[in-house]
Scaffold this motif. Structure first.
Motif, mmCIF file in Angstrom:
data_model
loop_
_atom_site.group_PDB
_atom_site.id
_atom_site.type_symbol
_atom_site.label_atom_id
_atom_site.label_comp_id
_atom_site.label_asym_id
_atom_site.label_seq_id
_atom_site.Cartn_x
_atom_site.Cartn_y
_atom_site.Cartn_z
ATOM 1 N N TRP A 71 23.220 -1.676 -62.124
ATOM 2 C CA TRP A 71 23.449 -2.690 -62.888
ATOM 3 C C TRP A 71 23.288 -3.930 -61.846
ATOM 4 O O TRP A 71 22.821 -4.955 -62.290
ATOM 5 N N ILE A 72 23.505 -3.976 -60.608
ATOM 6 C CA ILE A 72 23.409 -4.879 -59.751
ATOM 7 C C ILE A 72 21.993 -5.502 -59.636
ATOM 8 O O ILE A 72 21.673 -6.755 -59.458
ATOM 9 N N ALA A 73 21.141 -4.587 -59.791
ATOM 10 C CA ALA A 73 19.656 -4.789 -59.418
ATOM 11 C C ALA A 73 19.264 -4.923 -61.089
ATOM 12 O O ALA A 73 18.309 -5.879 -61.123
ATOM 13 N N ALA A 74 19.320 -4.120 -61.919
ATOM 14 C CA ALA A 74 18.903 -4.248 -63.296
ATOM 15 C C ALA A 74 19.416 -5.279 -64.085
ATOM 16 O O ALA A 74 18.689 -6.093 -65.054
ATOM 17 N N GLY A 75 20.637 -5.885 -63.765
ATOM 18 C CA GLY A 75 21.264 -6.966 -64.486
ATOM 19 C C GLY A 75 20.382 -8.266 -64.200
ATOM 20 O O GLY A 75 20.135 -9.059 -65.120
ATOM 21 N N VAL A 112 26.334 -18.269 -54.067
ATOM 22 C CA VAL A 112 27.661 -18.375 -53.551
ATOM 23 C C VAL A 112 28.487 -17.174 -54.271
ATOM 24 O O VAL A 112 29.463 -16.665 -53.763
ATOM 25 N N ALA A 113 28.611 -17.439 -55.691
ATOM 26 C CA ALA A 113 29.540 -16.567 -56.303
ATOM 27 C C ALA A 113 29.208 -14.940 -56.065
ATOM 28 O O ALA A 113 30.007 -14.280 -56.062
ATOM 29 N N CYS A 114 27.733 -14.658 -56.041
ATOM 30 C CA CYS A 114 27.488 -13.263 -55.474
ATOM 31 C C CYS A 114 27.998 -12.977 -54.064
ATOM 32 O O CYS A 114 28.665 -11.884 -54.150
ATOM 33 N N ALA A 115 28.100 -13.894 -53.244
ATOM 34 C CA ALA A 115 28.591 -13.683 -51.925
ATOM 35 C C ALA A 115 30.052 -13.747 -51.755
ATOM 36 O O ALA A 115 30.574 -12.870 -51.212
ATOM 37 N N ALA A 116 30.672 -14.104 -53.125
ATOM 38 C CA ALA A 116 32.210 -14.272 -52.941
ATOM 39 C C ALA A 116 32.683 -13.263 -53.856
ATOM 40 O O ALA A 116 34.032 -13.054 -54.236
ATOM 41 N N ALA A 117 32.011 -12.249 -54.354
ATOM 42 C CA ALA A 117 32.326 -11.252 -55.399
ATOM 43 C C ALA A 117 33.343 -10.461 -54.726
ATOM 44 O O ALA A 117 33.279 -9.824 -53.717
ATOM 45 N N PRO A 120 32.730 -4.804 -58.254
ATOM 46 C CA PRO A 120 31.250 -4.454 -58.912
ATOM 47 C C PRO A 120 31.246 -5.628 -59.997
ATOM 48 O O PRO A 120 30.127 -6.120 -60.422
ATOM 49 N N GLN A 121 32.310 -5.671 -60.939
ATOM 50 C CA GLN A 121 31.905 -6.436 -62.132
ATOM 51 C C GLN A 121 31.624 -7.612 -61.955
ATOM 52 O O GLN A 121 30.905 -8.221 -62.520
ATOM 53 N N THR A 122 32.307 -8.562 -60.966
ATOM 54 C CA THR A 122 32.247 -9.995 -60.650
ATOM 55 C C THR A 122 30.732 -10.077 -60.141
ATOM 56 O O THR A 122 29.990 -11.131 -60.610
ATOM 57 N N LEU A 123 30.331 -9.197 -59.398
ATOM 58 C CA LEU A 123 29.068 -9.358 -58.856
ATOM 59 C C LEU A 123 28.018 -9.155 -59.730
ATOM 60 O O LEU A 123 27.046 -9.671 -60.040
ATOM 61 N N ILE A 124 28.320 -8.136 -60.809
ATOM 62 C CA ILE A 124 27.039 -8.034 -61.943
ATOM 63 C C ILE A 124 27.015 -9.207 -62.828
ATOM 64 O O ILE A 124 25.953 -9.659 -63.078
ATOM 65 N N VAL A 125 28.109 -9.560 -63.091
ATOM 66 C CA VAL A 125 28.082 -10.945 -63.953
ATOM 67 C C VAL A 125 27.402 -11.982 -63.037
ATOM 68 O O VAL A 125 26.555 -12.744 -63.624
ATOM 69 N N ALA A 126 27.784 -12.059 -61.892
ATOM 70 C CA ALA A 126 26.993 -13.469 -61.385
ATOM 71 C C ALA A 126 25.660 -13.035 -61.068
ATOM 72 O O ALA A 126 24.608 -14.066 -60.922
ATOM 73 N N ARG A 127 25.144 -11.760 -60.917
ATOM 74 C CA ARG A 127 23.917 -11.523 -60.823
ATOM 75 C C ARG A 127 23.023 -11.750 -62.085
ATOM 76 O O ARG A 127 21.886 -12.163 -62.329
ATOM 77 N N VAL A 128 23.678 -11.534 -63.261
ATOM 78 C CA VAL A 128 22.994 -11.660 -64.468
ATOM 79 C C VAL A 128 22.820 -13.341 -64.704
ATOM 80 O O VAL A 128 21.726 -13.691 -65.004
ATOM 81 N N LEU A 129 23.857 -14.110 -64.543
ATOM 82 C CA LEU A 129 23.859 -15.502 -64.570
ATOM 83 C C LEU A 129 22.952 -16.102 -63.598
ATOM 84 O O LEU A 129 22.014 -17.046 -63.819
#
Length: 584
Positions: A71-75, A112-117, A120-129
């Protein structure tokens, strides 16, 4: 003669509907503007590729199951696919310069949000945005280059732009591996996202001063919100069960959701037709799909990019999770792939005018040869597989892949009418990203699924006999050996099939191993995992080879020649209407 504006930020505000209304841009401003466009494009390219290198480090830090890595990649690619349908339209409504700036601000903030995740869920959301803001940036880049450079000089811009993108594709994963291992300022994997800060700051500071202000081509237009929602929901329903289904044991709802995505996507198509019939601008003009060459080209792009993106992620995970490579070693090993792609792109750029569609089949043949060579290496390899064993086949694979990158979009668009180019290219680019998301979902699911399925077999046929032999040499009684072998078999099967690899299964917690057998048990566990990973990458490589064969067959339905390059003679009207797909 009219004086060119300086870099003070004073630009001509005009609509590019006639030669006299094109903005006047000085030479220095043009090339600084090119660097701004390049910086925005590099951010997207880096964030599309670096996660494959950093994924194991991310999982070790944040936890989560293997589906989280997918999901981190596909999102990101899925959000990019949906957002691209609207990004170009927003550029028409509010201006390309403005939307690029908005996209860069959002992209940097989400980096920055990705780096501060912290999960896994917060990183996936940041990656989608992040992908959605990337979809605001990318459609504006080609149009901005046309605003910066007159038609006669646009070729010079692409003579710099293309190789720079190709070089970044080569160096991007390598830089990611070095950043993860280098642990710069103690950031570890987080630096792969923070690297966007200087690029974004440059794009904002310089872009705000040098990019020309051109009036929107469709000011006051209405956005197709319903179409965007239908496209987003339909594609999510298609990809979501493919990623999550394996970890959840393929429940009935996952199959229902996957099947239900088809009527939702069909509803999107019907809505687009009705919107167009009512005289309102749709996200996609579906009439272009009536052309067999374009429809088959869409299939070609989805299969081709699904294969290369999916196998790229699988190999990156195999090198680190299966063979225990460091991120730097894994990225340097896969650098042979990128170097081959760089060479192949240069070769196809020289010969595509003479060979036309044949260059695609030549590239696919070379790519299939590299994939077959990879499979043979994996087939014959034992657990001591080294980087040197992979450099040759990866370079050949990349060489064939690179031959396709340059001509594929122009060939697919070869029979598209001029008034259809904008919509057709935007849809093609979006579906390319959807194909990449599906490739990550399908090939990633196969890879992780085979690891779990083969654990017991590999333990019984390879690890268990050697484990017994080593325990016998250590003086472990036969009864204790039987208990250890039985318990370890259950432990490894549960661990390889666990939804969260960091959670210790109950069968592993109850396993009792005397000190004399500790080293042998650890060696048996590692051997089983490596062999299961080898089985997984073999199966995934065969699937990629099959997808390459499908793309080869679809290639015969494409136009024999690319669209003629008429940039030097193009009118401002045609330049405004035409949107080219983003470079990969």
């Amino acid at each position: 003669m009219e004086k060119s504006p300086e870099i003070s930020g004073e630009h001509t505000l005009a609509t590019p509907s006639s030669p006299s209304s094109r903005p006047v841009v000085g030479p220095r401003q043009r090339w600084l503007g090119l660097l701004v466009v390049l910086a925005a494009t590099l951010m997207n390219l880096l964030d599309s590729s670096v996660v494959g290198v950093a994924a194991p480090a991310i999982r070790r830090d944040l936890g989560g199951g293997y589906s989280s890595l997918q999901w981190i990649a596909a999102g990101y690619t899925l959000a990019l696919a949906v957002g691209l349908l609207t990004g170009a339209r927003l550029g028409d409504m509010y201006g390309r310069r403005f939307m690029l700036m908005v996209g860069v601000v959002g992209f940097v903030a989400l980096s920055v949000a990705c780096a501060a995740a912290w999960s896994p869920q917060t990183l996936i959301v940041a990656r989608v945005l992040q992908g959605l803001f990337g979809a605001l940036m990318i459609p504006q880049t080609f149009g901005l280059l046309r605003d910066l450079f007159p038609p006669a000089e646009l070729g010079k811009a692409f003579a710099v732009f293309g190789p720079a993108i190709g070089l970044s594709t080569v160096l991007g994963p390598i830089v990611a591996g070095v950043l993860v291992d280098g642990d710069v300022f103690g950031t570890g994997w987080r630096m792969i996202f923070l690297i966007n800060l200087p690029l974004g700051a440059f794009a904002l500071f310089v872009g705000g001063r040098v990019l020309p202000k051109v009036a929107p081509s469709e000011p006051g237009g209405r956005l197709d919100v319903v179409g965007m929602v239908l496209a987003g929901v339909g594609t999510f329903m298609l990809v979501h069960p493919l990623v999550q289904g394996r970890e959840l044991g393929w429940p009935l709802w996952s199959l229902i959701e996957c099947g239900a995505s088809l009527p939702v996507l069909a509803g999107f198509a019907v809505y687009q037709l009705r919107r167009q019939a009512a005289g309102r601008a749709p996200l996609i003009r579906l009439g272009v799909f009536r052309r067999r060459s374009y429809a088959s080209g869409v299939g070609f792009v989805m299969v081709f990019f699904g294969a290369i993106v999916g196998i790229s992620m699988a190999i990156g995970l195999f090198l680190q999770l299966g063979l225990g490579y460091t991120p730097t070693r894994a990225s340097l090993t896969m650098g042979a792939w990128a170097v081959g792609a760089f060479v192949g792109s240069g070769f196809s750029g020289v010969v595509m005018g003479r060979l036309g569609r044949r260059i695609l089949h030549i590239g696919l043949t070379v790519m299939a040869a590299g994939t077959g060579w990879l499979y043979l290496v994996f087939r014959q390899a034992e657990t001591g597989l080294g980087s040197g064993d992979l450099l040759g086949p990866l370079a050949v694979f990349g060489l064939g892949m690179g031959m396709i990158f340059v001509p594929v979009f122009d060939i697919i668009m070869g029979e598209v009418e001029d008034h259809e180019v904008g919509s057709a290219s935007g849809a093609l680019e979006s579906l390319q990203q959807l194909g990449a998301s599906l490739g990550i979902a399908v090939l990633g699911t196969v890879f992780f699924g085979v690891i779990g399925a083969q654990a017991t077999h590999n333990f019984d046929t390879s690890a268990a006999p050697r484990l017994r032999a080593e325990m016998s040499l250590a003086g472990v009684p036969t009864g204790t050996q039987d208990s250890i072998v039985t318990g370890l078999r259950a432990c490894l099967d549960d661990r390889e099939n666990a939804t969260d690899p960091d959670t210790v299964p109950a069968s592993c917690r109850t396993l009792r191993v005397p000190p004399a057998a500790t080293a042998a048990v650890a060696e048996a566990s590692a051997d089983t995992h490596t062999r299961s990973s080898l089985d997984a990458i073999r199966r995934t490589t065969l699937l990629a080879l099959a997808l390459t064969a499908v793309a080869f067959a679809l290639g015969f339905l494409l136009p024999k020649r690319a669209r003629e390059n008429q940039l030097a003679e193009a009118t401002p009207e045609s330049l405004t209407e035409t949107r080219e797909p983003a470079l990969v």
